[in-house]
Design a protein around this motif. Structure first.
Motif, PDB file in Angstrom:
ATOM      1  N   GLN A  74       0.813  -1.222   0.000  1.00 14.87           N
ATOM      2  CA  GLN A  74       0.000   0.000   0.000  1.00 14.87           C
ATOM      3  C   GLN A  74       0.846   1.271   0.000  1.00 14.87           C
ATOM      4  OE1 GLN A  74      -2.460  -0.529   3.469  1.00 14.87           O
ATOM      5  NE2 GLN A  74      -3.959  -1.817   2.392  1.00 14.87           N
ATOM      6  N   GLN A  75       2.144   1.132   0.186  1.00 12.52           N
ATOM      7  CA  GLN A  75       3.013   2.306   0.150  1.00 12.52           C
ATOM      8  C   GLN A  75       3.154   2.779  -1.295  1.00 12.52           C
ATOM      9  OE1 GLN A  75       3.767   3.494   3.238  1.00 12.52           O
ATOM     10  NE2 GLN A  75       2.579   1.676   3.834  1.00 12.52           N
ATOM     11  N   SER A  76       3.256   4.067  -1.468  1.00 15.02           N
ATOM     12  CA  SER A  76       3.237   4.638  -2.805  1.00 15.02           C
ATOM     13  C   SER A  76       4.616   4.600  -3.455  1.00 15.02           C
ATOM     14  CB  SER A  76       2.686   6.057  -2.732  1.00 15.02           C
ATOM     15  OG  SER A  76       2.427   6.554  -4.024  1.00 15.02           O
ATOM     16  N   TYR A  77       4.800   5.465  -4.469  1.00 18.42           N
ATOM     17  CA  TYR A  77       5.977   5.386  -5.320  1.00 18.42           C
ATOM     18  C   TYR A  77       7.248   5.888  -4.670  1.00 18.42           C
ATOM     19  CZ  TYR A  77       3.510   9.785  -6.304  1.00 18.42           C
ATOM     20  OH  TYR A  77       2.798  10.943  -6.192  1.00 18.42           O
ATOM     21  N   GLU A  78       7.208   6.251  -3.376  1.00 14.45           N
ATOM     22  CA  GLU A  78       8.459   6.506  -2.659  1.00 14.45           C
ATOM     23  C   GLU A  78       9.307   5.233  -2.596  1.00 14.45           C
ATOM     24  OE1 GLU A  78       5.089   8.885  -1.083  1.00 14.45           O
ATOM     25  OE2 GLU A  78       5.499   6.736  -1.022  1.00 14.45           O
ATOM     26  N   VAL A  79       8.641   4.078  -2.595  1.00 16.46           N
ATOM     27  CA  VAL A  79       9.318   2.783  -2.464  1.00 16.46           C
ATOM     28  C   VAL A  79       9.727   2.268  -3.839  1.00 16.46           C
ATOM     29  CG1 VAL A  79       9.096   0.391  -1.714  1.00 16.46           C
ATOM     30  CG2 VAL A  79       8.080   2.230  -0.344  1.00 16.46           C
ATOM     31  N   ARG A  80      11.016   2.148  -4.043  1.00 16.27           N
ATOM     32  CA  ARG A  80      11.542   1.636  -5.313  1.00 16.27           C
ATOM     33  C   ARG A  80      11.443   0.113  -5.372  1.00 16.27           C
ATOM     34  NH1 ARG A  80      14.995   3.531  -9.074  1.00 16.27           N
ATOM     35  NH2 ARG A  80      15.359   5.417  -7.813  1.00 16.27           N
ATOM     36  N   GLU A  81      11.797  -0.547  -4.277  1.00 17.55           N
ATOM     37  CA  GLU A  81      11.836  -2.008  -4.255  1.00 17.55           C
ATOM     38  C   GLU A  81      11.637  -2.486  -2.822  1.00 17.55           C
ATOM     39  OE1 GLU A  81      15.705  -3.223  -5.563  1.00 17.55           O
ATOM     40  OE2 GLU A  81      16.745  -1.900  -4.140  1.00 17.55           O
ATOM     41  N   ILE A  82      11.151  -3.715  -2.699  1.00 20.46           N
ATOM     42  CA  ILE A  82      10.937  -4.336  -1.390  1.00 20.46           C
ATOM     43  C   ILE A  82      11.660  -5.679  -1.407  1.00 20.46           C
ATOM     44  CG2 ILE A  82       9.244  -5.133   0.305  1.00 20.46           C
ATOM     45  CD1 ILE A  82       7.171  -3.349  -1.203  1.00 20.46           C
ATOM     46  N   LEU A  83      12.771  -5.757  -0.700  1.00 20.24           N
ATOM     47  CA  LEU A  83      13.586  -6.967  -0.678  1.00 20.24           C
ATOM     48  C   LEU A  83      13.228  -7.802   0.546  1.00 20.24           C
ATOM     49  CD1 LEU A  83      17.096  -5.475  -1.590  1.00 20.24           C
ATOM     50  CD2 LEU A  83      15.222  -6.155  -3.117  1.00 20.24           C
ATOM     51  N   ILE A  84      12.750  -8.999   0.329  1.00 22.29           N
ATOM     52  CA  ILE A  84      12.484  -9.941   1.412  1.00 22.29           C
ATOM     53  C   ILE A  84      13.681 -10.877   1.497  1.00 22.29           C
ATOM     54  CG2 ILE A  84      10.865 -11.573   2.411  1.00 22.29           C
ATOM     55  CD1 ILE A  84       9.642  -8.832   1.843  1.00 22.29           C
ATOM     56  N   VAL A  85      14.476 -10.715   2.545  1.00 21.78           N
ATOM     57  CA  VAL A  85      15.689 -11.520   2.706  1.00 21.78           C
ATOM     58  C   VAL A  85      15.359 -12.672   3.640  1.00 21.78           C
ATOM     59  CG1 VAL A  85      18.122 -11.522   3.321  1.00 21.78           C
ATOM     60  CG2 VAL A  85      17.075  -9.443   2.398  1.00 21.78           C
ATOM     61  N   ASP A  86      15.177 -13.834   3.065  1.00 22.30           N
ATOM     62  CA  ASP A  86      14.714 -14.992   3.834  1.00 22.30           C
ATOM     63  C   ASP A  86      15.876 -15.912   4.197  1.00 22.30           C
ATOM     64  OD1 ASP A  86      12.276 -16.549   4.789  1.00 22.30           O
ATOM     65  OD2 ASP A  86      13.311 -18.053   3.584  1.00 22.30           O
ATOM     66  N   SER A  87      15.859 -16.392   5.437  1.00 25.90           N
ATOM     67  CA  SER A  87      16.913 -17.285   5.928  1.00 25.90           C
ATOM     68  C   SER A  87      16.459 -18.735   5.849  1.00 25.90           C
ATOM     69  CB  SER A  87      17.296 -16.907   7.363  1.00 25.90           C
ATOM     70  OG  SER A  87      17.788 -15.591   7.416  1.00 25.90           O
ATOM     71  N   HIS A  88      16.040 -19.146   4.643  1.00 28.56           N
ATOM     72  CA  HIS A  88      15.683 -20.534   4.338  1.00 28.56           C
ATOM     73  C   HIS A  88      14.513 -21.007   5.204  1.00 28.56           C
ATOM     74  CE1 HIS A  88      19.346 -20.835   1.864  1.00 28.56           C
ATOM     75  NE2 HIS A  88      19.930 -20.159   2.829  1.00 28.56           N
ATOM     76  N   SER A  89      13.419 -20.264   5.164  1.00 23.73           N
ATOM     77  CA  SER A  89      12.213 -20.649   5.899  1.00 23.73           C
ATOM     78  C   SER A  89      11.653 -21.956   5.367  1.00 23.73           C
ATOM     79  CB  SER A  89      11.148 -19.552   5.780  1.00 23.73           C
ATOM     80  OG  SER A  89      11.571 -18.359   6.393  1.00 23.73           O
ATOM     81  N   GLN A  90      11.042 -22.707   6.271  1.00 29.22           N
ATOM     82  CA  GLN A  90      10.467 -24.007   5.914  1.00 29.22           C
ATOM     83  C   GLN A  90       8.961 -24.067   6.151  1.00 29.22           C
ATOM     84  OE1 GLN A  90      12.489 -26.409   4.544  1.00 29.22           O
ATOM     85  NE2 GLN A  90      14.091 -24.841   4.655  1.00 29.22           N
TER      86      GLN A  90
END
Length: 395
Positions: A74-90
């Motif tokens: 829902q955040q507007s165009y201020e956000v260029r990218e959203i990186l989800i850095v996952d530690s090998h979730s199961q």
């Protein structure tokens, strides 16, 4: 029974030590009267286009990450990218992120490398996200997976940072509590922070007293580059405060603002998890010197942990016939500390999300001062222990 001399010495000692601690406490609390008011959601601003990379560290967050993903989308165009850095979730966390990416191409799922020696999982994931973020983003925003960002969060946070010239700024959230035990214990634990440090929105903090909250932590890219990312907080279980204080020591401007209108968080499930998990990071020993930690613990004990117990003891002494002045003054001092405690409850009420389903459990919020001895004991316990497990990892 105690004789007059022993009780007199106890009363005078309490007046000396508790009185001094109370003056220190009041000097901090009074700053809250002139603090910056809570931030409010802001409409999108074209001048902020693509300025922010969001980094979300995850490890088995499937049960609570969906509101976070929705809020970020829902955040507007201020956000260029959203990186989800996952530690090998199961547990299906990655599948939820992939689904979100189908609806919003700003989402990008990546996995971090095995945890290096000397690193804690959370700062390592944030460091990885920073290294892989777009160099065109002027800001990097760390967001925890258990948060619920509200519409207008990023625009408001960016405006506040640029208006006041902050290099790093983080927000205190609005807490979502459900169980009765949480409503009783969590405010007492939260209050240990308010007793030791300035409230959110207070300006002009010394570097060693700077507070921060990694649940919503915005930093200029240029600052992280000079700090070598999150390396200075690699082994810290309170990496947010460690990083913020290191930045402040190097001359960067660090802010901690009230974000109750912008971001909510559901941290732990039930009183047991609240006790076990949150208590381990509240002592802030990884970001404090031994002398500072000792002073903070003493202040907590004298002004939050003991007043209720001491008041009961001193009143009993008064009822059995001890009426000398120092005893009466000690009773008044501890009663005053309890009145301050309840007044602070009223002040932090906006920091708690309440709806119809919260009642009547939320009434225990007003009884949380009775949990203060337990909360302070938890901080002492944590201060002398090193966590061996954190968010599903063994250390």
């Amino acid at each position: 029974m105690l004789n007059d001399t022993v009780l007199g010495v106890i009363s005078l000692s309490l007046l000396l030590f508790q009185g001094t601690a109370t003056l220190i406490l009041l000097s901090r609390l009074l700053k809250g009267a002139i603090r910056r008011p809570p931030l409010k959601p802001q409409v999108p601003d074209p001048d902020l286009l693509g300025k922010v990379t969001v980094v979300v560290p995850t490890l088995n967050e499937a049960e609570r990450i969906s509101p976070c993903l929705q809020g970020l989308s829902q955040q507007s165009y201020e956000v260029r990218e959203i990186l989800i850095v996952d530690s090998h979730s199961q547990d299906g966390t990655q599948e939820l992120v992939k689904t979100a990416a189908l609806r919003d191409p700003r989402f990008r799922l990546m996995t971090d490398d095995p945890l290096p020696l000397g690193w804690v999982g959370r700062p390592w994931a944030l460091h990885t996200g920073f290294l892989h973020s777009s160099p065109r983003s002027e800001w990097v925003l760390g967001i925890d997976a258990d948060t619920q960002p509200q519409r207008g969060l990023v625009a408001s946070l960016l405006r506040a940072a640029e208006e006041e010239g902050y290099d790093i700024v983080s927000l205190s959230p609005q807490f979502i509590l459900k169980d009765a035990g949480e409503w009783w214990l969590q405010p007492a634990l939260l209050m240990t922070l308010l007793y030791r440090f300035d409230s959110a929105g207070v300006r002009k903090q010394t570097p060693e007293r700077v507070m921060a909250n990694g649940q919503c932590f915005l930093s200029r890219r240029a600052v992280l580059q000079q700090l070598d990312g999150y390396a200075c907080a690699a082994g810290s279980f309170c990496d947010d405060v460690t990083l913020a204080r290191e930045a402040a020591k190097r001359g960067f401007k660090v802010g901690f603002l009230d974000g109750a209108n912008l971001i909510r968080v559901r941290m732990y499930e039930g009183i047991t998890e609240t006790w076990q998990e949150w208590g381990r990071s509240l002592d802030l020993k990884d970001a404090s010197s031994r002398s500072q930690l000792g002073g903070d613990l003493a202040l907590l004990l004298l002004t939050q942990g003991l007043p209720l117990l001491l008041l009961i003891f001193l009143v009993i002494c008064w009822f059995v016939g001890y009426h000398f002045l120092s005893l009466q003054l000690a009773i008044a001092l501890n009663l005053g500390l309890l009145m301050i405690r309840w007044a602070l409850l009223a002040a932090v009420t906006p920091s708690y999300y309440q709806n119809q389903s919260s009642f009547p459990k939320s009434l225990l919020f007003w009884l949380s001062p009775f949990a203060d001895p337990l909360a302070v004991f938890r901080i002492f316990l944590s201060a002398f222990q090193k966590p061996k497990q954190w968010r599903g990892r063994e250390y």
